[in-house]
Design a protein around this motif. Structure first.
Motif, PDB file in Angstrom:
ATOM      1  N   PHE A  29      -9.618  43.457 -16.067  1.00 37.83           N
ATOM      2  CA  PHE A  29     -10.480  44.849 -15.195  1.00 37.83           C
ATOM      3  C   PHE A  29      -9.847  45.844 -15.840  1.00 37.83           C
ATOM      4  O   PHE A  29     -10.143  46.571 -16.215  1.00 37.83           O
ATOM      5  CB  PHE A  29     -10.018  44.877 -13.657  1.00 37.83           C
ATOM      6  N   SER A  30      -8.427  45.702 -16.981  1.00 36.65           N
ATOM      7  CA  SER A  30      -7.782  46.963 -16.989  1.00 36.65           C
ATOM      8  C   SER A  30      -8.215  46.649 -18.746  1.00 36.65           C
ATOM      9  O   SER A  30      -7.712  48.220 -18.836  1.00 36.65           O
ATOM     10  CB  SER A  30      -6.167  46.207 -17.147  1.00 36.65           C
ATOM     11  N   ASN A  31      -8.996  46.000 -18.825  1.00 38.00           N
ATOM     12  CA  ASN A  31      -9.743  46.198 -20.492  1.00 38.00           C
ATOM     13  C   ASN A  31     -11.349  46.958 -20.218  1.00 38.00           C
ATOM     14  O   ASN A  31     -11.677  47.186 -21.839  1.00 38.00           O
ATOM     15  CB  ASN A  31      -9.809  44.599 -20.879  1.00 38.00           C
ATOM     16  N   TYR A  32     -11.999  47.619 -19.086  1.00 38.33           N
ATOM     17  CA  TYR A  32     -12.876  48.307 -18.953  1.00 38.33           C
ATOM     18  C   TYR A  32     -12.907  49.746 -18.586  1.00 38.33           C
ATOM     19  O   TYR A  32     -11.709  49.911 -17.630  1.00 38.33           O
ATOM     20  CB  TYR A  32     -13.643  47.335 -18.249  1.00 38.33           C
ATOM     21  N   SER A  33     -14.066  50.694 -19.203  1.00 37.22           N
ATOM     22  CA  SER A  33     -13.943  51.142 -18.984  1.00 37.22           C
ATOM     23  C   SER A  33     -15.174  51.327 -17.879  1.00 37.22           C
ATOM     24  O   SER A  33     -15.293  50.088 -17.320  1.00 37.22           O
ATOM     25  CB  SER A  33     -14.264  52.496 -19.528  1.00 37.22           C
ATOM     26  N   MET A  34     -14.234  52.186 -16.530  1.00 39.38           N
ATOM     27  CA  MET A  34     -15.413  52.596 -15.329  1.00 39.38           C
ATOM     28  C   MET A  34     -16.524  53.773 -14.882  1.00 39.38           C
ATOM     29  O   MET A  34     -15.608  54.391 -15.024  1.00 39.38           O
ATOM     30  CB  MET A  34     -14.612  52.234 -13.737  1.00 39.38           C
ATOM     31  N   SER A  35     -17.472  53.322 -14.156  1.00 43.57           N
ATOM     32  CA  SER A  35     -18.538  54.483 -13.511  1.00 43.57           C
ATOM     33  C   SER A  35     -18.945  54.423 -12.760  1.00 43.57           C
ATOM     34  O   SER A  35     -19.363  52.742 -12.421  1.00 43.57           O
ATOM     35  CB  SER A  35     -19.270  54.479 -14.430  1.00 43.57           C
ATOM     36  N   TRP A  36     -19.196  55.370 -12.081  1.00 49.74           N
ATOM     37  CA  TRP A  36     -20.104  55.960 -10.422  1.00 49.74           C
ATOM     38  C   TRP A  36     -21.308  56.033 -10.911  1.00 49.74           C
ATOM     39  O   TRP A  36     -21.357  56.976 -11.925  1.00 49.74           O
ATOM     40  CB  TRP A  36     -19.752  56.078  -9.714  1.00 49.74           C
ATOM     41  N   TYR A  37     -22.269  55.194 -10.519  1.00 48.13           N
ATOM     42  CA  TYR A  37     -23.623  55.692 -10.627  1.00 48.13           C
ATOM     43  C   TYR A  37     -24.603  56.463  -9.003  1.00 48.13           C
ATOM     44  O   TYR A  37     -23.959  55.152  -8.498  1.00 48.13           O
ATOM     45  CB  TYR A  37     -24.657  55.362 -11.880  1.00 48.13           C
ATOM     46  N   ARG A  38     -25.841  56.292  -8.996  1.00 48.74           N
ATOM     47  CA  ARG A  38     -25.777  56.460  -7.964  1.00 48.74           C
ATOM     48  C   ARG A  38     -27.708  57.101  -8.590  1.00 48.74           C
ATOM     49  O   ARG A  38     -28.028  57.179  -9.630  1.00 48.74           O
ATOM     50  CB  ARG A  38     -26.471  58.298  -6.812  1.00 48.74           C
ATOM     51  N   GLN A  39     -28.686  55.992  -7.501  1.00 48.36           N
ATOM     52  CA  GLN A  39     -29.869  55.629  -7.934  1.00 48.36           C
ATOM     53  C   GLN A  39     -30.576  56.478  -6.075  1.00 48.36           C
ATOM     54  O   GLN A  39     -30.310  55.487  -4.919  1.00 48.36           O
ATOM     55  CB  GLN A  39     -30.678  55.010  -7.479  1.00 48.36           C
ATOM     56  N   ALA A  40     -31.586  56.957  -5.584  1.00 44.59           N
ATOM     57  CA  ALA A  40     -32.647  58.349  -4.297  1.00 44.59           C
ATOM     58  C   ALA A  40     -33.184  57.409  -4.976  1.00 44.59           C
ATOM     59  O   ALA A  40     -34.062  57.187  -6.079  1.00 44.59           O
ATOM     60  CB  ALA A  40     -31.830  59.638  -4.588  1.00 44.59           C
ATOM     61  N   PHE A  47     -25.704  59.487 -13.785  1.00 45.89           N
ATOM     62  CA  PHE A  47     -24.126  59.209 -13.789  1.00 45.89           C
ATOM     63  C   PHE A  47     -23.904  60.237 -12.431  1.00 45.89           C
ATOM     64  O   PHE A  47     -24.049  60.961 -12.200  1.00 45.89           O
ATOM     65  CB  PHE A  47     -24.065  59.909 -15.089  1.00 45.89           C
ATOM     66  N   VAL A  48     -22.484  60.095 -11.781  1.00 42.52           N
ATOM     67  CA  VAL A  48     -21.862  60.318 -11.426  1.00 42.52           C
ATOM     68  C   VAL A  48     -20.523  60.715 -11.695  1.00 42.52           C
ATOM     69  O   VAL A  48     -20.094  61.580 -12.041  1.00 42.52           O
ATOM     70  CB  VAL A  48     -21.635  59.373  -9.599  1.00 42.52           C
ATOM     71  N   ALA A  49     -19.328  59.640 -12.256  1.00 44.91           N
ATOM     72  CA  ALA A  49     -18.260  59.684 -12.382  1.00 44.91           C
ATOM     73  C   ALA A  49     -17.461  58.605 -13.566  1.00 44.91           C
ATOM     74  O   ALA A  49     -17.987  57.790 -13.286  1.00 44.91           O
ATOM     75  CB  ALA A  49     -17.611  59.752 -11.362  1.00 44.91           C
ATOM     76  N   ASN A  50     -17.431  58.767 -14.255  1.00 39.52           N
ATOM     77  CA  ASN A  50     -16.333  57.979 -15.133  1.00 39.52           C
ATOM     78  C   ASN A  50     -14.769  58.326 -15.063  1.00 39.52           C
ATOM     79  O   ASN A  50     -14.211  59.558 -15.604  1.00 39.52           O
ATOM     80  CB  ASN A  50     -17.045  57.403 -16.513  1.00 39.52           C
ATOM     81  N   SER A  51     -14.373  56.953 -16.055  1.00 33.81           N
ATOM     82  CA  SER A  51     -12.408  56.728 -16.036  1.00 33.81           C
ATOM     83  C   SER A  51     -12.327  55.629 -17.131  1.00 33.81           C
ATOM     84  O   SER A  51     -13.363  54.973 -16.916  1.00 33.81           O
ATOM     85  CB  SER A  51     -11.767  56.013 -14.981  1.00 33.81           C
ATOM     86  N   ASN A  52     -10.985  56.173 -18.032  1.00 33.34           N
ATOM     87  CA  ASN A  52     -11.444  54.645 -18.802  1.00 33.34           C
ATOM     88  C   ASN A  52     -10.500  54.451 -18.884  1.00 33.34           C
ATOM     89  O   ASN A  52      -9.972  53.384 -17.248  1.00 33.34           O
ATOM     90  CB  ASN A  52     -10.717  55.273 -20.347  1.00 33.34           C
ATOM     91  N   ASN A  53     -10.144  52.951 -19.204  1.00 28.34           N
ATOM     92  CA  ASN A  53      -9.369  51.513 -18.905  1.00 28.34           C
ATOM     93  C   ASN A  53      -8.601  51.983 -17.741  1.00 28.34           C
ATOM     94  O   ASN A  53      -7.652  51.390 -16.971  1.00 28.34           O
ATOM     95  CB  ASN A  53      -9.360  50.472 -19.614  1.00 28.34           C
ATOM     96  N   ARG A  54      -7.634  53.110 -18.985  1.00 26.60           N
ATOM     97  CA  ARG A  54      -6.204  53.925 -18.291  1.00 26.60           C
ATOM     98  C   ARG A  54      -6.173  54.765 -16.566  1.00 26.60           C
ATOM     99  O   ARG A  54      -4.862  55.388 -16.512  1.00 26.60           O
ATOM    100  CB  ARG A  54      -5.631  54.286 -19.069  1.00 26.60           C
ATOM    101  N   GLY A  55      -7.421  54.725 -16.472  1.00 24.23           N
ATOM    102  CA  GLY A  55      -7.459  55.749 -15.578  1.00 24.23           C
ATOM    103  C   GLY A  55      -7.558  57.779 -15.542  1.00 24.23           C
ATOM    104  O   GLY A  55      -7.349  58.205 -15.212  1.00 24.23           O
TER     105      GLY A  55
END
Length: 117
Positions: A29-40, A47-55
């Protein structure tokens, strides 16, 4: 098997709050960037938000700035989305996404958020 499991969705009133979680397993997990997306309903996934691997390097869609906060816990392998002052137009299925600097991209199955009085 790689898994991203979203939870925390549900029904909220306008002006209310929810916290979504995305639990990751079977990858670093700590090697990966993470995002939130949504679909209405009837709309494309957005796209909603994202973070690099260190937050760090947090980014937000203009429509959620100041109301939503993305965070992550690299010990618990979990991504969060704190949503405040919810609006009916925030109703959607929310997905988390993981990606690295190579070709690996993973998606969760989504959690439904409904904002209604």
């Amino acid at each position: 098997q790689v898994q991203l499991a979203e939870s925390g969705g549900g029904l909220a009133q306008p002006g209310g709050s929810l916290r979504l979680s995305c639990a990751a397993s079977a990858f670093i997990f700590s090697n990966y960037s993470m995002s939130w997306y949504r679909q209405a309903p009837g709309k494309a996934r957005e796209f909603v938000a994202n973070s690099n691997n260190r937050g760090e390097n947090l980014n937000y869609a203009d429509s959620v700035k100041g109301r939503f906060t993305i965070s992550r816990d690299n010990v618990r392998n979990t991504l969060y989305l704190h949503m405040n002052n919810l609006k009916p137009e925030n109703t959607a299925v929310y997905y988390c996404k993981a990606w690295d600097s190579g070709v690996n991209i993973y998606w969760g199955q989504g959690t439904q958020v409904t904002v209604s009085s």
